[in-house]
Scaffold this motif. Structure first.
Motif, short mmCIF file in Angstrom:
data_model
loop_
_atom_site.label_atom_id
_atom_site.label_comp_id
_atom_site.label_asym_id
_atom_site.label_seq_id
_atom_site.Cartn_x
_atom_site.Cartn_y
_atom_site.Cartn_z
N PRO A 146 7.21 8.40 -5.03
CA PRO A 146 5.81 8.15 -5.39
C PRO A 146 5.18 7.09 -4.49
O PRO A 146 5.87 6.30 -3.85
CB PRO A 146 5.92 7.64 -6.83
CG PRO A 146 7.25 6.95 -6.87
CD PRO A 146 8.15 7.76 -5.98
N ARG A 147 3.87 7.08 -4.46
CA ARG A 147 3.10 6.03 -3.80
C ARG A 147 2.09 5.53 -4.85
O ARG A 147 0.90 5.89 -4.82
CB ARG A 147 2.35 6.56 -2.58
CG ARG A 147 3.20 7.32 -1.60
CD ARG A 147 3.93 6.44 -0.63
NE ARG A 147 4.81 7.24 0.20
CZ ARG A 147 6.04 6.89 0.55
NH1 ARG A 147 6.53 5.73 0.13
NH2 ARG A 147 6.78 7.67 1.31
N PRO A 148 2.56 4.73 -5.81
CA PRO A 148 1.68 4.35 -6.93
C PRO A 148 0.43 3.60 -6.49
O PRO A 148 -0.60 3.69 -7.15
CB PRO A 148 2.59 3.48 -7.81
CG PRO A 148 3.67 3.01 -6.90
CD PRO A 148 3.90 4.13 -5.94
N ASN A 149 0.52 2.87 -5.39
CA ASN A 149 -0.64 2.09 -4.94
C ASN A 149 -1.65 2.92 -4.15
O ASN A 149 -2.71 2.43 -3.79
CB ASN A 149 -0.15 0.90 -4.10
CG ASN A 149 0.87 0.08 -4.85
OD1 ASN A 149 0.62 -0.38 -5.95
ND2 ASN A 149 2.06 -0.06 -4.27
N ARG A 150 -1.30 4.21 -3.92
CA ARG A 150 -2.23 5.17 -3.32
C ARG A 150 -2.60 6.27 -4.30
O ARG A 150 -3.27 7.23 -3.94
CB ARG A 150 -1.60 5.79 -2.07
CG ARG A 150 -1.31 4.82 -0.95
CD ARG A 150 -2.57 4.33 -0.27
NE ARG A 150 -3.29 5.43 0.36
CZ ARG A 150 -4.40 5.29 1.08
NH1 ARG A 150 -4.91 4.08 1.27
NH2 ARG A 150 -5.00 6.34 1.63
N GLY A 151 -2.15 6.15 -5.56
CA GLY A 151 -2.46 7.14 -6.57
C GLY A 151 -1.71 8.45 -6.40
O GLY A 151 -2.15 9.49 -6.91
N LEU A 152 -0.55 8.42 -5.73
CA LEU A 152 0.23 9.64 -5.48
C LEU A 152 1.50 9.64 -6.32
O LEU A 152 2.31 8.72 -6.23
CB LEU A 152 0.60 9.73 -3.99
CG LEU A 152 -0.57 9.75 -2.99
CD1 LEU A 152 -0.05 9.64 -1.56
CD2 LEU A 152 -1.38 11.02 -3.18
N VAL A 153 1.69 10.71 -7.11
CA VAL A 153 2.91 10.80 -7.91
C VAL A 153 4.09 11.26 -7.06
O VAL A 153 5.25 11.06 -7.42
CB VAL A 153 2.72 11.76 -9.10
CG1 VAL A 153 1.68 11.22 -10.06
CG2 VAL A 153 2.34 13.17 -8.63
N ASP B 190 5.07 11.92 -2.64
CA ASP B 190 4.63 11.95 -1.25
C ASP B 190 5.85 12.15 -0.35
O ASP B 190 6.98 11.86 -0.74
CB ASP B 190 3.92 10.64 -0.89
CG ASP B 190 3.28 10.68 0.50
OD1 ASP B 190 2.85 11.77 0.92
OD2 ASP B 190 3.20 9.62 1.14
N GLU C 143 0.80 -1.22 0.00
CA GLU C 143 0.00 0.00 0.00
C GLU C 143 0.84 1.28 0.00
O GLU C 143 0.60 2.20 -0.79
CB GLU C 143 -0.94 0.00 1.20
CG GLU C 143 -1.84 1.24 1.25
CD GLU C 143 -2.79 1.23 2.42
OE1 GLU C 143 -3.72 2.07 2.43
OE2 GLU C 143 -2.62 0.39 3.33
N TRP C 144 1.84 1.39 0.88
CA TRP C 144 2.59 2.63 1.03
C TRP C 144 4.01 2.56 0.46
O TRP C 144 4.79 3.49 0.64
CB TRP C 144 2.64 3.04 2.50
CG TRP C 144 1.30 3.45 3.01
CD1 TRP C 144 0.44 2.71 3.77
CD2 TRP C 144 0.64 4.69 2.77
NE1 TRP C 144 -0.72 3.40 4.02
CE2 TRP C 144 -0.62 4.63 3.41
CE3 TRP C 144 0.98 5.86 2.07
CZ2 TRP C 144 -1.53 5.69 3.39
CZ3 TRP C 144 0.07 6.90 2.04
CH2 TRP C 144 -1.16 6.81 2.69
N ARG D 200 4.86 -0.24 -7.46
CA ARG D 200 3.48 -0.71 -7.65
C ARG D 200 3.36 -2.18 -7.30
O ARG D 200 4.32 -2.95 -7.39
CB ARG D 200 3.03 -0.45 -9.09
CG ARG D 200 3.68 -1.33 -10.13
CD ARG D 200 3.06 -1.11 -11.51
NE ARG D 200 3.69 -1.96 -12.52
CZ ARG D 200 3.35 -3.23 -12.73
NH1 ARG D 200 2.40 -3.80 -12.00
NH2 ARG D 200 3.95 -3.92 -13.67
#
Length: 230
Positions: A172-179, A181, A49-50, A54
């Protein structure tokens, strides 16, 4: 003032491939691990998740990741171990070291599915690897970047890491939709020697080449570093 004597090239970081603890084997991935790697670790949305990578979508992608890890061992740019439970054969955690001496970046992931979790055993193994790593020549800093909302930060503190600050829009946090963080920076360090101390040690380590016919000491990489026992 005399000019500073240049140092010899830094020897590459070269860890053991096999590490043993009371309850776990730590070893490089092999392709037959792909199904467990996908199911219990890098394909599990709760684990990923974080993380800044991905979530894997198939066993085939797990195989590609294992080949990436194998290449890292061969070119000495990334060293990855999977933690295997001695009793069950389950893969419960993984650890990655990326050296850029005098520092090494640490990455970890642990299974969240109940049958695969080995929290205490994994924590013991993490401590063993880190204790060995920070004691190695030319390693003076091991660091990790943790998601502020993830579960890793408390683990870093249990392992003896010190919080150094917050990195804004670090990864990035691809699994949270964040390019992009933030990340919390943790580090384990030891004092580095002064220039004079380094040169003195280097001079002391230099030994004359034996004359022809004299016995010489020999050693192999496998004998010295291939396994770190329990």
């Amino acid at each position: 003032m005399e000019p500073v004597k240049p140092l010899d090239p830094i020897e590459p970081f070269n860890p053991p491939r096999i590490i043993e603890t009371e309850r776990l084997w730590l070893r490089p991935f092999v392709e037959s691990d792909a199904e467990q790697l996908y199911y219990a670790l890098l394909g599990d949305p709760e684990v990923m998740e974080w993380l800044p990578r991905r979530t894997l979508e198939s066993v085939d992608e797990a195989i590609l990741y294992i080949r990436e890890c194998d290449a890292g061992w061969k070119n000495k740019t990334m060293f990855t171990w999977v933690f295997e439970d001695k009793q069950t054969g389950h893969l419960c955690s993984m650890l990655e070291l990326r050296p850029a001496l005098p520092r090494i970046e640490l990455g970890v992931a642990s299974a969240q599915r109940l049958a695969w979790r080995r929290r205490r055993a994994s924590l013991e193994a993490f401590r063993k690897v880190l204790h060995w790593t920070i004691a190695q020549p030319n390693v003076y800093r091991v660091y990790a970047c943790c998601a502020p909302s993830g579960k890793s930060a408390p683990t870093m503190e249990k392992l003896g890491f010190k919080y150094e600050g917050r990195l804004v829009n670090w990864e990035p946090r691809p699994n949270r939709g964040l390019v992009a963080d933030d990340a919390l920076l943790y580090a384990l360090t030891r004092p580095a020697p002064t220039a004079a101390e380094t040169i003195a040690v280097a001079d002391a380590d230099k030994t004359p080449t034996p004359a022809a016919g004299e016995p010489q000491e020999t050693s192999t990489q496998e004998d010295g570093r291939d396994m770190l026992p329990a």
